[in-house]
Design a protein around this motif. Sequence first.
Motif, PDB file in Angstrom:
ATOM      1  N   LEU A 136       7.478   0.932 -10.094  1.00  0.00           N
ATOM      2  CA  LEU A 136       6.140  -0.169 -11.089  1.00  0.00           C
ATOM      3  C   LEU A 136       4.797   0.173 -11.566  1.00  0.00           C
ATOM      4  N   ILE A 137       4.751   0.837 -10.329  1.00  0.00           N
ATOM      5  CA  ILE A 137       3.439   1.762 -10.462  1.00  0.00           C
ATOM      6  C   ILE A 137       3.578   2.807 -10.473  1.00  0.00           C
ATOM      7  N   ASN A 138       4.749   3.493 -11.401  1.00  0.00           N
ATOM      8  CA  ASN A 138       3.961   4.916 -11.928  1.00  0.00           C
ATOM      9  C   ASN A 138       5.910   5.177 -12.138  1.00  0.00           C
ATOM     10  N   PRO A 139       6.482   5.302 -13.403  1.00  0.00           N
ATOM     11  CA  PRO A 139       7.490   5.013 -13.913  1.00  0.00           C
ATOM     12  C   PRO A 139       7.686   6.523 -14.089  1.00  0.00           C
ATOM     13  N   ASP A 140       6.958   6.991 -13.929  1.00  0.00           N
ATOM     14  CA  ASP A 140       7.970   9.236 -13.859  1.00  0.00           C
ATOM     15  C   ASP A 140       7.030  10.052 -12.938  1.00  0.00           C
TER      16      ASP A 140
ATOM     17  N   GLU B 121      13.792  -2.771   2.992  1.00  0.00           N
ATOM     18  CA  GLU B 121      11.895  -2.510   3.606  1.00  0.00           C
ATOM     19  C   GLU B 121      12.124  -1.136   2.220  1.00  0.00           C
ATOM     20  N   VAL B 122      12.961   0.023   2.345  1.00  0.00           N
ATOM     21  CA  VAL B 122      12.545   1.087   1.983  1.00  0.00           C
ATOM     22  C   VAL B 122      12.919   0.705   0.626  1.00  0.00           C
ATOM     23  N   ALA B 123      14.056  -0.313   0.003  1.00  0.00           N
ATOM     24  CA  ALA B 123      14.381  -1.225  -1.218  1.00  0.00           C
ATOM     25  C   ALA B 123      13.580  -1.227  -2.408  1.00  0.00           C
ATOM     26  N   LYS B 124      12.940  -2.368  -0.943  1.00  0.00           N
ATOM     27  CA  LYS B 124      11.761  -2.936  -1.883  1.00  0.00           C
ATOM     28  C   LYS B 124      10.437  -1.955  -2.125  1.00  0.00           C
ATOM     29  N   MET B 125      10.071  -0.667  -1.451  1.00  0.00           N
ATOM     30  CA  MET B 125       8.667   0.419  -1.337  1.00  0.00           C
ATOM     31  C   MET B 125       9.698   0.927  -2.920  1.00  0.00           C
ATOM     32  N   ALA B 126      10.834   0.612  -2.829  1.00  0.00           N
ATOM     33  CA  ALA B 126      11.062   1.997  -4.180  1.00  0.00           C
ATOM     34  C   ALA B 126      10.955   1.317  -4.890  1.00  0.00           C
ATOM     35  N   THR B 127      10.829   0.103  -5.491  1.00  0.00           N
ATOM     36  CA  THR B 127      11.138  -0.905  -6.533  1.00  0.00           C
ATOM     37  C   THR B 127       9.438  -0.770  -7.270  1.00  0.00           C
ATOM     38  N   LYS B 128       9.368  -0.820  -5.717  1.00  0.00           N
ATOM     39  CA  LYS B 128       7.218  -1.338  -6.702  1.00  0.00           C
ATOM     40  C   LYS B 128       6.735   0.656  -7.158  1.00  0.00           C
TER      41      LYS B 128
ATOM     42  N   THR C 257      -1.519  -6.807 -11.301  1.00  0.00           N
ATOM     43  CA  THR C 257      -2.301  -6.757 -12.482  1.00  0.00           C
ATOM     44  C   THR C 257      -1.822  -5.854 -13.210  1.00  0.00           C
ATOM     45  N   GLU C 258      -1.313  -4.459 -13.171  1.00  0.00           N
ATOM     46  CA  GLU C 258      -0.864  -4.316 -13.836  1.00  0.00           C
ATOM     47  C   GLU C 258       0.749  -4.893 -14.952  1.00  0.00           C
ATOM     48  N   LEU C 259       0.997  -4.860 -14.073  1.00  0.00           N
ATOM     49  CA  LEU C 259       1.902  -5.632 -14.604  1.00  0.00           C
ATOM     50  C   LEU C 259       1.464  -7.277 -15.754  1.00  0.00           C
ATOM     51  N   ILE C 260       0.978  -7.335 -15.560  1.00  0.00           N
ATOM     52  CA  ILE C 260       0.248  -8.793 -16.561  1.00  0.00           C
ATOM     53  C   ILE C 260      -0.366  -7.768 -17.347  1.00  0.00           C
ATOM     54  N   ASN C 261      -1.144  -7.078 -17.281  1.00  0.00           N
ATOM     55  CA  ASN C 261      -1.716  -6.429 -18.621  1.00  0.00           C
ATOM     56  C   ASN C 261      -1.902  -5.094 -18.482  1.00  0.00           C
TER      57      ASN C 261
ATOM     58  N   ALA D 227       0.586  -1.577  -0.145  1.00  0.00           N
ATOM     59  CA  ALA D 227       0.176   0.087   0.052  1.00  0.00           C
ATOM     60  C   ALA D 227       0.819   1.026  -0.005  1.00  0.00           C
ATOM     61  N   THR D 228       2.114   1.463   0.763  1.00  0.00           N
ATOM     62  CA  THR D 228       2.891   1.919   1.027  1.00  0.00           C
ATOM     63  C   THR D 228       3.621   2.458  -0.630  1.00  0.00           C
ATOM     64  N   ALA D 229       3.805   1.679  -1.577  1.00  0.00           N
ATOM     65  CA  ALA D 229       4.354   2.177  -2.317  1.00  0.00           C
ATOM     66  C   ALA D 229       3.717   2.789  -3.059  1.00  0.00           C
ATOM     67  N   TRP D 230       1.786   2.097  -3.027  1.00  0.00           N
ATOM     68  CA  TRP D 230       0.997   2.900  -4.158  1.00  0.00           C
ATOM     69  C   TRP D 230       0.830   4.498  -3.426  1.00  0.00           C
ATOM     70  N   ALA D 231       1.156   4.637  -2.711  1.00  0.00           N
ATOM     71  CA  ALA D 231       0.877   6.025  -2.063  1.00  0.00           C
ATOM     72  C   ALA D 231       2.304   6.825  -2.272  1.00  0.00           C
ATOM     73  N   GLN D 232       3.350   6.520  -2.137  1.00  0.00           N
ATOM     74  CA  GLN D 232       4.903   7.063  -2.658  1.00  0.00           C
ATOM     75  C   GLN D 232       4.510   7.313  -4.538  1.00  0.00           C
ATOM     76  N   ALA D 233       4.307   6.731  -4.849  1.00  0.00           N
ATOM     77  CA  ALA D 233       3.660   6.775  -6.686  1.00  0.00           C
ATOM     78  C   ALA D 233       2.471   7.611  -6.710  1.00  0.00           C
ATOM     79  N   GLY D 234       1.275   8.074  -5.369  1.00  0.00           N
ATOM     80  CA  GLY D 234       0.825   8.666  -5.773  1.00  0.00           C
ATOM     81  C   GLY D 234      -0.570   8.947  -6.932  1.00  0.00           C
ATOM     82  N   ARG D 235      -1.030   7.422  -6.590  1.00  0.00           N
ATOM     83  CA  ARG D 235      -1.996   6.900  -7.234  1.00  0.00           C
ATOM     84  C   ARG D 235      -3.127   6.507  -6.596  1.00  0.00           C
TER      85      ARG D 235
END
Lengths: 230, 230, 230, 230
Positions: D201-205, D191-198, B199-203, B100-108
Amino acid sequence: MLEELKRQVYEANMELPKRGLITYTWGNVSGIDRETGYFVIKPSGVDYDKLTPEDMVVMDLDGNKVEGSLRPSSDTPTHLELYKKYTDIGGIVHTHSPEATAWAQAGRDIPLYGTTHADYFYGPIPCARSLTPEEIDEAYETNTGRVIIETFEKRGINPVYTPGVLCTNHGPFTWGKDAAEAVHNAVVLEEVAKMATKTELINPDVKPAPDCIRDKHFFRKHGKNAYYGQ
Amino acid sequence: MLEELKRQVYEANMELPKRGLITYTWGNVSGIDRETGYFVIKPSGVDYDKLTPEDMVVMDLDGNKVEGSLRPSSDTPTHLELYKKYTDIGGIVHTHSPEATAWAQAGRDIPLYGTTHADYFYGPIPCARSLTPEEIDEAYETNTGRVIIETFEKRGINPVYTPGVLCTNHGPFTWGKDAAEAVHNAVVLEEVAKMATKTELINPDVKPAPDCIRDKHFFRKHGKNAYYGQ
Amino acid sequence: MLEELKRQVYEANMELPKRGLITYTWGNVSGIDRETGYFVIKPSGVDYDKLTPEDMVVMDLDGNKVEGSLRPSSDTPTHLELYKKYTDIGGIVHTHSPEATAWAQAGRDIPLYGTTHADYFYGPIPCARSLTPEEIDEAYETNTGRVIIETFEKRGINPVYTPGVLCTNHGPFTWGKDAAEAVHNAVVLEEVAKMATKTELINPDVKPAPDCIRDKHFFRKHGKNAYYGQ
Amino acid sequence: MLEELKRQVYEANMELPKRGLITYTWGNVSGIDRETGYFVIKPSGVDYDKLTPEDMVVMDLDGNKVEGSLRPSSDTPTHLELYKKYTDIGGIVHTHSPEATAWAQAGRDIPLYGTTHADYFYGPIPCARSLTPEEIDEAYETNTGRVIIETFEKRGINPVYTPGVLCTNHGPFTWGKDAAEAVHNAVVLEEVAKMATKTELINPDVKPAPDCIRDKHFFRKHGKNAYYGQ
């Protein structure tokens, strides 16, 4: 009634959290006794750590509860459709296991990329279409079963050779000769889904394995010329 | 004071490491007693394996400590804002769970891709904007709560139907009728976030699930026509 | 007969589920006694939690069973080819471990991206080609061994310096001076495969590590100038 | 000699497998006693489950072994360089933890994407360059330490505010006021490295978090105005 089957179905259900396929109550396993035509299924929304063999619900193939004090799984009508149509199967599993569910959410078949897949599934694991609003309104769980059957029929897939399916936007169902084998196939499907996702990350242009690999591995484990195991 | 609530909040906090949502002390759960208007929250920076029910801190809705020898979680003002505004909720959770934090960091926002999501969240899980430097300087934790509320108001989202949010560059908050349900929703959010990434990786061209799937699954579990569970 | 070797091979097999490389019965370990020319291998399709040292099957290098009541692993002919050709190795492992299998399914060598890899494998981990339909029909498992050998010969790779291979559409084999070292290398291969996948996600333009890094780390642990360990 | 420090360093080493950062013997922790100028480090290549506090090796800052029957970690000269230069640190950790190592292999800094990162590292986690063939030949482990120091100096990074680094093609080093804090930072880095990779992936920009978020969270936990914890 059907005490031995209830115990088997109970134990198959308990395999789901043990194998890491389940969060909370997101899954259900059933098994059928073809002589009486009754099937046994997990009750709806009961925690796995409170579940007992006695909690299993006995249903007939008209959808009537034959025995049990709890309500059966809300997915019971899907199981029922599959048992009525696929008379060779003895157990069914539904989960939201994350790797397989991601493929279902992505709306894609899982291509047969290797022998891990071919040892259990004779071809791609098909992704059944989403239901229409009308199908959802009319009888969601029953029509989920019917859309699975439609998928296998239209595409000419043998459900004994390909004992599993993905339902678009939903998740996987698997089956087998009994509840234990259906769970076994659910575990395999999750592994195969995980490997397929990684395979495409490593090589976006990857092609499915050749048919000769599929045939060799599937028939090494299945059919009259099988030579795997004891 | 509020011994039963303290025990509930303690047990809800202990679920976080058990469910794999927490590294070290990166999370906090609170629960409120609406009669007294007091809420109970984890103390700041205490190891989970040293935590006891007696360590829980009792706060009032003006931000005063009512009972407890330890300092409350540094995120207490965020909880307070949400309790004041959302009078239907009884428990709140904050974690840095990685998916969930990865989505928060991605801002989506997390799109609603399937039934696992729709069983608990009636629409995308919104991503609240970052705070401005002024908002951070003035009252960081209070304004975090206010920006969450702003997000739900501007976008017309019902916080009871969508019991969670992502804060950009930070992480998730979830809530529920009590502390246990708030933790349950934190676990679901983490699973849903993980599935959405895959899901987004697969499609990469995947579209959200149709509204009819969302409605069917959400209302199968919530509201007067719910038929999931016992 | 060969009781000590049977015990070693049994224990090496039991490491596979303990190290998370195995789902169900998807793997096998063997070890050879070079004096008698007999090798000991896991029986086919037996659950790890039912396996005993006495279940291990003793084979000679002509493929005859010398001792044991169970059928040997279906992959026995692959092990046999490798033992006949590579007289310096004493143990062999086959698994379907997911990270390495994904590379095998993708049909790619694992590039040497860092010291974790170079500490154990002196160069890329090669991916052997798929078998032709004729090779599969004639003798699938024997030809799997031969295609591995062909790969190392054609590419001039020293199998003692690079103790593992990926078989396209199938999975990894690793080896070592004995069964325990072969399992050790299987664990390392899985870690190296996982890191390589992530490395390419983080930097799609990444280049392999320079040869000086490979040489330094490999020879820090191997050969007469090694200075790692006691 | 230094029995208490040996026990601390032993326990810090044992945290590495417990926290999932270590496969086999791929890691080492040391701690220094600034009064005597001696530091205590794990012996080279000893299994974690056989390690005892008495096995810890005592070294001086000229690289001489002061006490201990085993050889010190092969990475000892790297620790030594860091202790000599960074007089404020009391413990150092090296691992091949997979998420951080993937960033090292990719040759990239880990951008500061959120508060989990900013709570511990005041800016990107830098990736130090690969060593030249000459540096490797001359003194590989010593020069690894020197290249880390060069990285922090050239880029003006405060090693107390950013207690960790990635070495290209190799893996992470972290440090802290003592061995326990250095391990804590190694866990956080993973943990930080794992989150950064994800996150990517979720937002390449995606862009790094704003400086105001970094400052707020870092100084909420560090320095004279810190208010996190008890």
